[in-house]
Enzyme design. Structure first.
Site, PDB file in Angstrom:
ATOM      1  CE  LYS A  47      -3.690   0.113   2.165  1.00 59.38           C
ATOM      2  NZ  LYS A  47      -4.967  -0.468   3.749  1.00 59.38           N
ATOM      3  NE  ARG A 117      -4.974   3.657   3.869  1.00 61.33           N
ATOM      4  CZ  ARG A 117      -5.649   4.239   2.855  1.00 61.33           C
ATOM      5  NH1 ARG A 117      -4.690   4.835   1.823  1.00 61.33           N
ATOM      6  NH2 ARG A 117      -5.871   3.655   1.855  1.00 61.33           N
ATOM      7  N   GLY A 126      -6.123 -10.235   8.943  1.00 61.93           N
ATOM      8  CA  GLY A 126      -5.958 -10.616   9.964  1.00 61.93           C
ATOM      9  C   GLY A 126      -4.700  -9.903  10.700  1.00 61.93           C
ATOM     10  CG  MET A 128      -4.750  -2.748  13.667  1.00 55.46           C
ATOM     11  SD  MET A 128      -4.462  -1.502  14.489  1.00 55.46           S
ATOM     12  CE  MET A 128      -3.818  -0.213  13.092  1.00 55.46           C
ATOM     13  NE  ARG A 361      -6.272  -3.868  -3.312  1.00 55.82           N
ATOM     14  CZ  ARG A 361      -7.287  -3.926  -2.331  1.00 55.82           C
ATOM     15  NH1 ARG A 361      -6.258  -4.053  -1.274  1.00 55.82           N
ATOM     16  NH2 ARG A 361      -8.299  -3.866  -2.258  1.00 55.82           N
ATOM     17  CG  HIS A 480      -4.888 -36.673   3.767  1.00 57.16           C
ATOM     18  ND1 HIS A 480      -6.486 -36.272   3.407  1.00 57.16           N
ATOM     19  CD2 HIS A 480      -4.032 -37.235   3.264  1.00 57.16           C
ATOM     20  CE1 HIS A 480      -6.185 -37.614   3.280  1.00 57.16           C
ATOM     21  NE2 HIS A 480      -5.760 -38.281   3.390  1.00 57.16           N
ATOM     22  NE  ARG A 643      -0.399 -49.472 -23.420  1.00 65.05           N
ATOM     23  CZ  ARG A 643      -0.321 -48.889 -21.720  1.00 65.05           C
ATOM     24  NH1 ARG A 643       0.573 -48.395 -21.223  1.00 65.05           N
ATOM     25  NH2 ARG A 643      -1.776 -48.935 -21.843  1.00 65.05           N
ATOM     26  CB  SER A 807       6.086 -43.002 -25.510  1.00 63.92           C
ATOM     27  OG  SER A 807       5.703 -42.004 -24.663  1.00 63.92           O
ATOM     28  CG  ASP A 812       3.759 -48.686 -14.981  1.00 63.75           C
ATOM     29  OD1 ASP A 812       3.637 -49.059 -14.063  1.00 63.75           O
ATOM     30  OD2 ASP A 812       2.952 -48.745 -16.088  1.00 63.75           O
ATOM     31  CB  CYS A 875       2.302 -41.624 -23.095  1.00 62.90           C
ATOM     32  SG  CYS A 875       3.224 -42.648 -22.896  1.00 62.90           S
ATOM     33  CE1 TYR A 895       4.708 -37.905 -26.759  1.00 66.07           C
ATOM     34  CE2 TYR A 895       6.380 -37.445 -29.004  1.00 66.07           C
ATOM     35  CZ  TYR A 895       5.613 -38.099 -28.028  1.00 66.07           C
ATOM     36  OH  TYR A 895       5.369 -39.537 -28.082  1.00 66.07           O
TER      37      TYR A 895
HETATM   38  P1  ADP Z   1      -8.140  -1.450   3.581  1.00 66.94           P
HETATM   39  O1  ADP Z   1      -6.858  -2.072   3.517  1.00 66.94           O
HETATM   40  O2  ADP Z   1      -9.111  -1.893   4.009  1.00 66.94           O
HETATM   41  O3  ADP Z   1      -8.833  -1.408   2.250  1.00 66.94           O
HETATM   42  P2  ADP Z   1      -7.769   1.377   3.876  1.00 66.94           P
HETATM   43  O4  ADP Z   1      -6.585   1.645   4.523  1.00 66.94           O
HETATM   44  O5  ADP Z   1      -7.204   0.896   2.367  1.00 66.94           O
HETATM   45  O6  ADP Z   1      -8.013  -0.330   4.698  1.00 66.94           O
HETATM   46  O7  ADP Z   1      -8.429   2.297   4.046  1.00 66.94           O
HETATM   47  C1  ADP Z   1     -10.428   1.816   4.666  1.00 66.94           C
HETATM   48  C2  ADP Z   1     -10.893   2.832   4.098  1.00 66.94           C
HETATM   49  O8  ADP Z   1     -10.504   4.386   4.662  1.00 66.94           O
HETATM   50  C3  ADP Z   1     -10.650   2.975   2.865  1.00 66.94           C
HETATM   51  O9  ADP Z   1     -12.337   3.203   1.801  1.00 66.94           O
HETATM   52  C4  ADP Z   1      -9.540   4.368   3.218  1.00 66.94           C
HETATM   53  O10 ADP Z   1      -9.568   5.155   0.978  1.00 66.94           O
HETATM   54  C5  ADP Z   1     -10.340   5.122   3.167  1.00 66.94           C
HETATM   55  N1  ADP Z   1      -9.438   5.556   3.920  1.00 66.94           N
HETATM   56  C6  ADP Z   1      -7.697   5.890   4.685  1.00 66.94           C
HETATM   57  N2  ADP Z   1      -7.363   6.496   4.535  1.00 66.94           N
HETATM   58  C7  ADP Z   1      -8.111   7.839   4.376  1.00 66.94           C
HETATM   59  C8  ADP Z   1      -7.249   9.444   4.310  1.00 66.94           C
HETATM   60  N3  ADP Z   1      -6.183   9.729   4.382  1.00 66.94           N
HETATM   61  N4  ADP Z   1      -8.515  10.391   4.050  1.00 66.94           N
HETATM   62  C9  ADP Z   1      -9.354   9.391   3.721  1.00 66.94           C
HETATM   63  N5  ADP Z   1      -9.836   8.331   3.389  1.00 66.94           N
HETATM   64  C10 ADP Z   1      -9.323   7.837   4.150  1.00 66.94           C
HETATM   65 MG    MG Z   2      -8.025  -0.266   0.842  1.00 68.55          MG
HETATM   66 MG    MG Z   3       2.786 -48.641 -17.896  1.00 69.09          MG
END
Ligand code: ADP
Ligand code: MG
Ligand code: MG
Length: 918
Positions: A47, A117, A126, A128, A361, A480, A643, A807, A812, A875, A895
């Site tokens: 990001k 962020r 997972g 924050m 992204r 598994h 074969r 081949s 086997d 094959c 091939y």
């Molecule tokens: P996620 O990875 O869950 O998308 P983000 O960090 O992109 O989390 O942010 C969650 C939301 O908050 C998004 O909609 C993002 O555009 C908005 N946001 C994050 N930072 C700002 C900011 N500085 N100003 C306005 N909106 C923000």
């Molecule tokens: Mg985002």
């Molecule tokens: Mg065979």
């Protein structure tokens, strides 16, 4: 630790400290430090790296900075202590964005607010969540009300900060907060949050602070710097949170990458009707169509769009509402696409008529979209054909071959849970929590079943086989469940760590959502998603024009030929349609198994009289000839390898146990019969069964796979293989006369000594010549052998004196090289071996490069020493496996031959093998 003098971060007086903070304007420095773009992503997180990169190319991004993943790692290593100098760098960076924005952090007269962020190198669940509106305090709120004259907006922002800070940074549950808002609505007798007033939000904020205090034992921190510090620490700590660790374990992501923290100046999409916020994809993520696609909301904050609290509008609407801003956004989306040369997933906010980008992204997309986008981008001049081919993974071609969940239905449904996509395709069925239930429901009640377990074990395999799909809460890509699912081609999602499975109460849940045994669910094994309910599916079109184009580019690149294994004309035609350039394996015995032929085949095996046997063989001749004619016609102009008979003869006779049982039944019946005719009939039956039993017992071998089969049979019953060769050549001559361009190749299986080949091949070649003389026509043909016994590989130079082609029968060969029975492999110790890491992967799925591969390499070299232009292919089932295909390319095979359905995958994989070499 890397030593670098910092600029703009104010701690230049301590030249020995690493640089832990980068402004968005410092991406070049990050690149110098990290070496390349991949390194920048590792240092700043995905990001942050993209925010900085967008800043560099002139896209409007709110000023901000990144605290690096190195800082995170240092913090965690030091027992949750910021590394020396880091905080000073943060303070200096805050100064820098204050200058850039003309605002001041904590200053009520002109406050700077920021978001915090998280963002690692790879995005992962997972970690924050984002905290918005950091920097608000009682004084700042007062000042901001004066500035904006919008107390409602200010108090709404403040309560959001208290709530997000509480739940995200300190783990306060969301419910009490939501409860307060609900009660306020009731008190005012209004239905929606939008109807609540400034005064309401002020009251709510006060109540939120009480909840905060009760749950955390501390006052809500009103010092902006304290907020910033706590949020930063919380992001760092979340790297080692249980869910993040579980996810990394399952997905095979390294634990030492760390996460970065992005501090971004707040921009507000909720400042009135000239403000908005939204998300967009630069192209359609399901079909790949080149059109901007997204959702937005007027007068809202970013999270509102994602949370789905308010109904969003399609982005195309913005064209009419704010045409100039729409055009600007579209231009930026195109610019970023061109810059990254990939489809982008964007977040934007419009504050008082000014557009800001908050994230970009590479966009997630379906395989179908991946293919179309790659092809379109070549035509737009953004990428080369080679890049397009490299971008599409062979596994994505699989998408076009399996049923998939309906795209519209998927769009309309939130996934219930997400895990690892270990076996592609869609599966829809009712949940069964154990293998026996799964099997019973599937077999007895004809239900479609999804088997759900915490993890699977070898004694679950019967249930897995009966199920449409497999879902587990634990385990990774080599669990598994994952291995067995891939082996059987059953769609599967594993490692869904958020899923709680309660085997006692027969239910599973994610949070509050509960699914009971017998309820319908739908799996997307291609993306690793789980949905509640019975979703419609569709089978994608393998003749998708974009796929065809991409595959034609792959054909230009690849060096390996791609042939197919096909036993019937129907399969051969399909293979050809998919691009097969020959038949690498036609198994003649499949033709013997057909109902009207079995009695003749059995007669041939049962009789002791040579005359009777030859009679049976003669009856088979025209049938086999007919089969081959169809095959040759379908493959007009291309080689067809047939074969000769391969399996042990007992496979054509009834099973021993069955015969014993039937005999016993007949003998009991005999005792209760009184009509003479019935007795005589039964006695006859007994005699017949008795003869079968004797023959089965005579043919019994301890290790039939190592017994009388392959060339050994041909030597034992020469009339049989001679008949087959006669059928092949009679068919070839007939179709040749009808104008078909025919190239039969006769393949002798399971040879281990050159003398076997010599004996068998010379006898058969004379039959071929005899037929061509009779028919008065010359055919282009070859005789050759399978290499599937280690001795054959080691003596390939001798083999090549007779064989005109090789081949590799790698099923086997793997069995004999490892000494592991391939028929018992899936359920037995092999799975255990792979899970324990004793074997890196299943050698029956992917050729073992150091053992089997090495032996193949030896055989190729030795064979070509004797016969330099020797045609060599594979094959075995490995012929359709991308990794094995790469190996075949490396050792110089001509091939690979695989099942017709895998031909497109093999074409692409063969091109990848060439590209990977570069
Ligand atoms: P996620 O990875 O869950 O998308 P983000 O960090 O992109 O989390 O942010 C969650 C939301 O908050 C998004 O909609 C993002 O555009 C908005 N946001 C994050 N930072 C700002 C900011 N500085 N100003 C306005 N909106 C923000
Ligand atoms: Mg985002
Ligand atoms: Mg065979």
């Amino acid at each position: 630790m890397n030593v670098q003098v910092t600029t703009g971060s104010g701690n230049g007086s301590e030249p020995d400290t690493a640089k832990y903070v980068y402004l968005f304007t410092e991406v070049e420095e990050a690149e110098r430090h990290a070496g390349n773009w991949d390194g920048v992503r590792g240092l700043l997180g995905g990001k942050g790296a993209n925010l900085a990169e967008m800043t560099r190319v002139g896209v409007p991004v709110p000023p901000g900075f990144i605290v690096t993943t190195e800082a995170c790692n240092a913090y965690l290593e030091a027992g949750e202590q910021f590394p020396p100098g880091m905080w000073e760098e943060v303070l200096a960076a805050v100064k820098a964005i204050e200058e850039a924005t003309g605002k001041e952090f904590g200053n009520p007269d002109n406050p700077l607010l920021v978001s915090a962020r998280s963002g690692g190198k790879f995005s992962m669940p997972g970690m924050m969540d984002t905290v918005l509106n950091i920097g608000l305090s009682d004084e700042v709120v007062e000042g901001l009300i004066g500035l904006t004259e919008d107390p409602r907006f200010v108090y709404d922002s403040y309560r959001r900060l208290v709530q997000m800070f509480g739940s995200v940074v300190l783990g306060v549950p969301d419910e009490p907060f939501e409860e307060v808002i609900t009660r306020q609505r009731e008190k005012r007798d209004v239905k929606s949050d939008a109807e609540l007033t400034a005064e309401d939000w002020r009251e709510i904020t006060d109540k939120f602070r009480v909840i905060f205090r009760k749950n955390t034992g501390m006052e809500f921190p009103t010092d902006p710097f304290e907020q910033l510090k706590m949020a930063t620490e919380a992001v760092f700590k979340s790297w080692n949170g249980k869910r993040a660790v579980d996810y990394r374990n399952a997905a095979g992501i390294a634990h030492d990458l760390g996460t970065a923290v992005n501090i971004v100046t707040m921009v507000f999409g909720n400042m009135g009707d000239d403000s908005a916020t939204g998300v967009a994809m630069s192209r359609n993520a399901s079909t790949g169509e080149p059109e901007l696609e997204g959702d937005y909301l007027i007068n809202a904050q970013g999270e509102d769009v994602v949370a789905g609290i308010r109904a969003t509008k399609p982005l195309s609407n913005l064209k009419t509402v704010m045409p100039e801003l729409y055009n600007e956004f579209e231009e930026i989306a195109n610019r970023l696409e061109a810059h990254y040369r990939n489809m982008q997933d964007l977040e934007f906010t419009i504050e008082n008529g000014k557009l800001w980008l908050l994230q970009t992204r590479d966009g997630k997309r379906t395989a179908q979209a991946e293919v179309r986008i790659a092809v379109d981008m070549v035509e737009e001049g953004l990428i080369t054909k080679e890049e397009a081919v490299r971008r599409v993974q062979p596994a994505q071609v699989d998408f076009f071959l399996h049923p998939q969940l309906d795209e519209e239905a998927k769009k309309a449904t939130e996934p219930f849970a997400e895990g690892l996509n270990v076996s592609p395709g869609a599966a829809v069925g009712v949940v069964a929590f154990d293998a026996d239930t799964a099997e019973r429901w599937a077999k007895e009640d004809g239900k479609k079943v999804i088997m759900v377990r915490p993890e699977t074990k070898p004694d679950d395999v019967h249930g897995m086989l009966a199920a449409q799909g497999i879902l587990t809460s634990r385990g990774g890509r080599t669990s598994h469940a994952a291995l067995v699912a891939r082996q059987f081609g059953t769609p599967a999602v594993v490692g869904v760590s958020e899923l709680d499975i309660d085997l006692i109460n027969r239910e599973m849940s994610v949070g509050d959502l509960v699914v009971k045994e017998g309820d319908w669910i739908s799996l997307d094994g291609t993306l690793g998603l789980v949905y509640v309910g019975e979703m419609p599916t569709f089978v994608p079109d393998i003749n998708n024009p974009y796929l065809l184009k991409l595959l034609s580019w792959a054909d230009e690149i690849r060096k390996l030929g791609v042939w197919a294994n096909a036993d019937y004309p129907r399969d051969a035609r399909r293979a050809r349609e998919y691009g097969a350039e020959g038949i690498g394996l036609c198994r003649t015995e499949h033709m013997f198994f057909e109902t009207e032929r079995m009695p003749i085949v059995q007669q041939m095996i049962m009789t002791k009289s040579e005359r009777e046997r030859n009679e049976a063989i003669d009856k088979l001749l025209p049938l086999q000839r007919g089969d081959f004619e169809g095959l040759f016609e379908a493959m007009d102009g291309l080689p067809v390898i047939v074969r000769l008979i391969d399996p042990p003869l007992h496979e054509f006779l009834p099973a021993h146990d069955e015969l014993v049982q039937e005999l016993a039944d007949l003998k009991i019946r005999l005792q209760h019969l009184d009509s003479m005719a019935a007795i005589e009939q039964t006695l006859d039956d007994i005699q017949v069964k008795q003869r079968y039993l004797e023959r089965v017992e005579a043919l019994h071998e301890q290790n039939p796979m190592l017994g009388t089969r392959g060339v050994r049979l041909g030597i034992l019953i020469p009339e049989l293989t001679k008949m087959q060769v006669r059928a092949i050549f009679e068919a070839a001559c007939r179709v040749a006369k009808a104008g078909i361009d025919v190239h039969p190749e006769v393949m002798i299986p399971l040879t281990s000594h050159v003398n076997e080949l010599k004996t068998q091949q010379l006898a058969l070649e004379s039959v071929a010549k005899e037929v061509m003389d009779e028919q008065g026509i010359e055919i282009d043909y070859k005789f050759g052998t399978m290499i599937e016994i280690p001795r054959a590989a080691l003596t390939a130079d001798e083999m090549a004196e007779f064989a005109q082609f090789f081949s590799f029968g790698t099923n086997d060969l793997t069995q004999t090289v490892f000494g592991i029975s391939r028929d018992d492999a899936e359920a037995g110790f092999l799975v255990d071996y792979i899970q324990k890491g004793i074997l890196p992967e299943n050698p029956f799925a992917s050729i073992d490069p150091n053992g089997v591969g090495k032996l193949m390499d030896i055989a190729v070299r030795a064979g070509r020493e004797t016969r330099p232009d020797m045609e060599i292919g594979i094959c075995g089932e490995h012929g359709g496996d991308p990794k094995s295909i790469e190996l075949c390319h490396k050792i110089g095979l001509n091939y690979v031959s695989c099942s017709p359905f895998r031909v497109p995958i093999a074409r692409l994989a063969a091109a990848h093998a060439v590209l990977n070499e570069k």
